[in-house]
Design a protein around this motif. Structure first.
Motif, PDB file in Angstrom:
ATOM      1  N   ILE A  96       0.838  -1.200   0.000  1.00 53.28           N
ATOM      2  CA  ILE A  96       0.000   0.000   0.000  1.00 53.28           C
ATOM      3  C   ILE A  96       0.872   1.247   0.000  1.00 53.28           C
ATOM      4  N   ASP A  97       1.908   1.271   0.821  1.00 56.26           N
ATOM      5  CA  ASP A  97       2.793   2.443   0.880  1.00 56.26           C
ATOM      6  C   ASP A  97       3.419   2.739  -0.474  1.00 56.26           C
ATOM      7  N   ILE A  98       4.071   1.743  -1.056  1.00 60.01           N
ATOM      8  CA  ILE A  98       4.758   1.991  -2.317  1.00 60.01           C
ATOM      9  C   ILE A  98       3.775   2.076  -3.476  1.00 60.01           C
ATOM     10  N   GLY A  99       2.673   1.322  -3.393  1.00 58.65           N
ATOM     11  CA  GLY A  99       1.705   1.351  -4.477  1.00 58.65           C
ATOM     12  C   GLY A  99       1.066   2.712  -4.661  1.00 58.65           C
ATOM     13  N   LEU A 100       0.639   3.324  -3.573  1.00 53.38           N
ATOM     14  CA  LEU A 100       0.036   4.654  -3.667  1.00 53.38           C
ATOM     15  C   LEU A 100       1.070   5.685  -4.098  1.00 53.38           C
ATOM     16  N   ARG A 101       2.305   5.518  -3.634  1.00 49.37           N
ATOM     17  CA  ARG A 101       3.360   6.463  -4.012  1.00 49.37           C
ATOM     18  C   ARG A 101       3.669   6.366  -5.504  1.00 49.37           C
ATOM     19  N   VAL A 102       3.710   5.153  -6.023  1.00 49.69           N
ATOM     20  CA  VAL A 102       4.010   4.972  -7.445  1.00 49.69           C
ATOM     21  C   VAL A 102       2.859   5.441  -8.319  1.00 49.69           C
ATOM     22  N   THR A 103       1.636   5.007  -8.003  1.00 47.71           N
ATOM     23  CA  THR A 103       0.511   5.306  -8.895  1.00 47.71           C
ATOM     24  C   THR A 103       0.151   6.788  -8.939  1.00 47.71           C
ATOM     25  N   SER A 104       0.512   7.540  -7.909  1.00 46.53           N
ATOM     26  CA  SER A 104       0.342   8.998  -7.979  1.00 46.53           C
ATOM     27  C   SER A 104       1.612   9.671  -8.483  1.00 46.53           C
ATOM     28  N   GLY A 105       2.780   9.111  -8.140  1.00 46.65           N
ATOM     29  CA  GLY A 105       4.042   9.741  -8.501  1.00 46.65           C
ATOM     30  C   GLY A 105       4.406   9.638  -9.968  1.00 46.65           C
ATOM     31  N   VAL A 106       3.827   8.672 -10.691  1.00 47.96           N
ATOM     32  CA  VAL A 106       4.182   8.531 -12.102  1.00 47.96           C
ATOM     33  C   VAL A 106       3.805   9.762 -12.918  1.00 47.96           C
ATOM     34  N   PHE A 107       2.858  10.555 -12.437  1.00 47.74           N
ATOM     35  CA  PHE A 107       2.493  11.760 -13.177  1.00 47.74           C
ATOM     36  C   PHE A 107       3.631  12.775 -13.181  1.00 47.74           C
ATOM     37  N   GLU A 108       4.463  12.752 -12.138  1.00 42.51           N
ATOM     38  CA  GLU A 108       5.580  13.683 -12.062  1.00 42.51           C
ATOM     39  C   GLU A 108       6.641  13.390 -13.114  1.00 42.51           C
ATOM     40  N   VAL A 109       6.682  12.149 -13.607  1.00 43.53           N
ATOM     41  CA  VAL A 109       7.710  11.772 -14.581  1.00 43.53           C
ATOM     42  C   VAL A 109       7.121  11.499 -15.969  1.00 43.53           C
ATOM     43  N   THR A 110       5.846  11.789 -16.133  1.00 43.14           N
ATOM     44  CA  THR A 110       5.220  11.659 -17.448  1.00 43.14           C
ATOM     45  C   THR A 110       4.793  13.015 -17.987  1.00 43.14           C
ATOM     46  N   GLY A 111       4.434  13.959 -17.106  1.00 39.95           N
ATOM     47  CA  GLY A 111       4.095  15.308 -17.535  1.00 39.95           C
ATOM     48  C   GLY A 111       2.613  15.576 -17.603  1.00 39.95           C
ATOM     49  N   SER A 112       2.288  16.839 -17.814  1.00 38.05           N
ATOM     50  CA  SER A 112       0.895  17.283 -17.729  1.00 38.05           C
ATOM     51  C   SER A 112       0.005  16.630 -18.781  1.00 38.05           C
ATOM     52  N   ARG A 113       0.553  16.343 -19.956  1.00 39.09           N
ATOM     53  CA  ARG A 113      -0.286  15.736 -21.007  1.00 39.09           C
ATOM     54  C   ARG A 113      -0.722  14.318 -20.637  1.00 39.09           C
ATOM     55  N   ALA A 114      -0.011  13.706 -19.685  1.00 35.61           N
ATOM     56  CA  ALA A 114      -0.354  12.343 -19.267  1.00 35.61           C
ATOM     57  C   ALA A 114      -1.622  12.298 -18.430  1.00 35.61           C
ATOM     58  N   THR A 115      -2.154  13.481 -18.073  1.00 31.71           N
ATOM     59  CA  THR A 115      -3.422  13.490 -17.318  1.00 31.71           C
ATOM     60  C   THR A 115      -4.632  13.366 -18.236  1.00 31.71           C
ATOM     61  N   SER A 116      -4.413  13.297 -19.525  1.00 29.82           N
ATOM     62  CA  SER A 116      -5.515  13.141 -20.468  1.00 29.82           C
ATOM     63  C   SER A 116      -6.271  11.839 -20.207  1.00 29.82           C
ATOM     64  N   LEU A 117      -7.587  11.917 -20.302  1.00 28.53           N
ATOM     65  CA  LEU A 117      -8.395  10.708 -20.144  1.00 28.53           C
ATOM     66  C   LEU A 117      -8.056   9.674 -21.202  1.00 28.53           C
ATOM     67  N   LYS A 118      -7.624  10.144 -22.352  1.00 34.29           N
ATOM     68  CA  LYS A 118      -7.254   9.233 -23.426  1.00 34.29           C
ATOM     69  C   LYS A 118      -6.055   8.376 -23.034  1.00 34.29           C
ATOM     70  N   VAL A 119      -5.154   8.944 -22.268  1.00 30.43           N
ATOM     71  CA  VAL A 119      -3.984   8.194 -21.798  1.00 30.43           C
ATOM     72  C   VAL A 119      -4.402   7.148 -20.770  1.00 30.43           C
ATOM     73  N   GLY A 120      -5.259   7.541 -19.843  1.00 25.75           N
ATOM     74  CA  GLY A 120      -5.800   6.589 -18.876  1.00 25.75           C
ATOM     75  C   GLY A 120      -4.841   6.181 -17.771  1.00 25.75           C
ATOM     76  N   LEU A 121      -3.824   6.993 -17.516  1.00 25.78           N
ATOM     77  CA  LEU A 121      -2.868   6.655 -16.468  1.00 25.78           C
ATOM     78  C   LEU A 121      -3.478   6.742 -15.076  1.00 25.78           C
ATOM     79  N   ASP A 122      -4.555   7.473 -14.953  1.00 20.99           N
ATOM     80  CA  ASP A 122      -5.196   7.659 -13.652  1.00 20.99           C
ATOM     81  C   ASP A 122      -5.849   6.395 -13.114  1.00 20.99           C
ATOM     82  N   ARG A 123      -6.163   5.432 -13.991  1.00 21.72           N
ATOM     83  CA  ARG A 123      -6.911   4.250 -13.541  1.00 21.72           C
ATOM     84  C   ARG A 123      -6.123   3.433 -12.520  1.00 21.72           C
ATOM     85  N   PHE A 124      -4.802   3.451 -12.611  1.00 16.94           N
ATOM     86  CA  PHE A 124      -4.011   2.670 -11.670  1.00 16.94           C
ATOM     87  C   PHE A 124      -4.175   3.211 -10.248  1.00 16.94           C
TER      88      PHE A 124
END
Length: 428
Positions: free
Chosen positions: A364-392
């Motif tokens: 849980i500790d590392i999972g929540l950190r990774v699934t939210s932290g990946v946005f910091e290394v993918t960039g603002s365009r990765a928040t697009s619903l088309k990308v779907g990175l938020d589902r994790f």
């Protein structure tokens, strides 16, 4: 029930080709993991779209059936894979990397389909194995401890379940459902597995949560659902009493550690899946930052990006090693005692429970950190619903609230400081 509007569902015909492709079961652990990766590859093709459409996963369960993964733990004499639990956990993890919902459904099925191993008799276990494996049935469960227990009354040769549950994972798309309740006039619990498609099992179709959208985990009403006394797991059908072997050990024996480790393995799969998905996006779409005074040509040259990915990867590897160790420990106890869990000591159960608790805290500790932290290394365009990175993150955040991880930390603290082992409950 006949007047209900049809519930939007995925079409199982889209996966028809895999029924012939996967006509035989794998032979060993590596084969089973390879099959799980094949399933994950299929699910990954449209995971973003399916998550957003939020349809009942009829097709996805059909895919699991075609793959044989529902039979991973079942005995070979009825057509199962007869793999140990440590392989089952890894299979769950592989599927969850691509689709957290389907990894979760597979995990719950594997647990519920083995319920009789722990609380049933040898005859019941064999009978259920034959029913589940030969028919390739998917098993759901209406066993939510936070709600009032289902009430069970005796009616001649039958027991009758009545009540309701707020959560019932996989029920809508299941063939069989695990019911659990308390026999009236007693404090004794009874598990039974019944056919899902009957008038007395009424689904509300109200699972509209932010994550794990394809798990059909909504509420259900149980109204006059009958089961034979011979299906009351671990009970003497003539005397209408729990068998001595069941009374000698708490119903939680290895059932609760086993399912808690199911949780951690699909958490881990989701987190690893997020890192893998994000890394592909970073290498193909993320741009280097041009205003930092140390301009790079590629995002893979950016120090902060390399540092984050490296740190996430290291922690996930550690969590995976811990999960495998806990899985090996549970497997060893099953192998040592077979189905005679009355011989399991409190100390042995407590020790394996603390391995499982450790996995849950770390994933849980590392999972929540990774699934939210990946946005910091993918960039603002990765928040697009088309990308779907938020589902994790949505999937992980949804189920990690199942039972407060703070209590796992406290439990581990008492184990370390006071040498206390946890008492069996619905959550330990």
């Amino acid at each position: 029930m006949g007047d209900e509007a049809p519930v939007p569902a995925t079409d199982p015909a889209v996966y028809d080709e895999y029924q012939a492709k996967w006509s035989t079961l794998p032979e060993d652990e590596q084969g089973w993991l390879a099959r799980a990766r094949e399933v994950a590859k299929v699910l990954a093709q449209d995971a973003v779209v399916r998550d957003q459409e939020n349809k009942s996963p009829v097709a996805e369960v059909a895919l699991l059936k075609h793959s044989g993964l529902l039979k991973t733990l079942g005995p070979k004499k009825y057509g199962g894979g007869e793999q140990p639990w440590n392989v089952g956990y890894k299979v769950i993890r592989e599927v969850a990397k691509a689709d957290g919902s389907i990894g979760m459904l597979l995990g719950y099925h594997l647990l519920w389909s083995r319920t009789a191993d722990i609380v049933g008799t040898g005859e019941q276990r064999d009978r259920l194995d034959q029913l589940i494996i030969t028919n390739n049935y998917f098993v759901g469960g209406a066993v939510n401890p936070r709600d009032n227990d289902l009430q069970i009354s005796a009616d001649g040769d039958n027991i009758v379940f009545n009540g309701a549950k707020h959560f019932n994972t996989g029920g809508v798309i299941s063939d069989l459902t695990v019911l659990e309740g308390v026999l009236e006039g007693t404090s004794d619990h009874i598990f039974a597995i019944v056919h899902t498609r009957q008038p007395g099992i009424q689904f509300a179709h109200n699972w509209h949560n932010i994550g794990l959208r394809l798990t059909e985990s909504g509420s259900v009403k149980i109204e006059n659902v009958h089961a034979s006394w011979t299906d009351a797991l671990g009970w003497d059908a003539v005397e209408r009493k729990p068998l001595p072997s069941v009374l000698q050990i708490h119903w939680g024996s290895l059932l609760l550690p086993a399912i808690q480790l199911v949780f951690s393995n699909f958490y881990l799969g989701i987190a690893i899946g997020a890192l893998e998905y994000a890394s592909k996006y970073t290498t193909s779409n993320t741009r280097a930052w041009p205003f930092g005074g140390d301009v790079k040509q590629s995002p893979t040259e950016e120090f902060y990006i390399l540092e984050r990915y490296g740190n996430f990867f290291a922690h996930l590897r550690a969590a995976e090693a811990l999960a495998d160790r806990a899985g090996d420990n549970i497997t060893a106890l099953f192998a040592r005692y077979g189905n005679d869990h009355a011989k399991l000591t409190a100390e042995e159960r407590g020790e394996v429970s603390e391995w499982v608790a450790s996995v849950k805290v770390v994933t849980i500790d590392i999972g929540l950190r990774v699934t939210s932290g990946v946005f910091e290394v993918t960039g603002s365009r990765a928040t697009s619903l088309k990308v779907g990175l938020d589902r994790f993150w949505r999937d992980l955040r949804t189920h990690t609230l199942h039972d407060p991880v703070a209590y796992k930390n406290r439990e581990l603290g008492r184990y370390v400081l006071l040498g206390e082992i946890p008492q069996p409950t619905w959550y330990t």
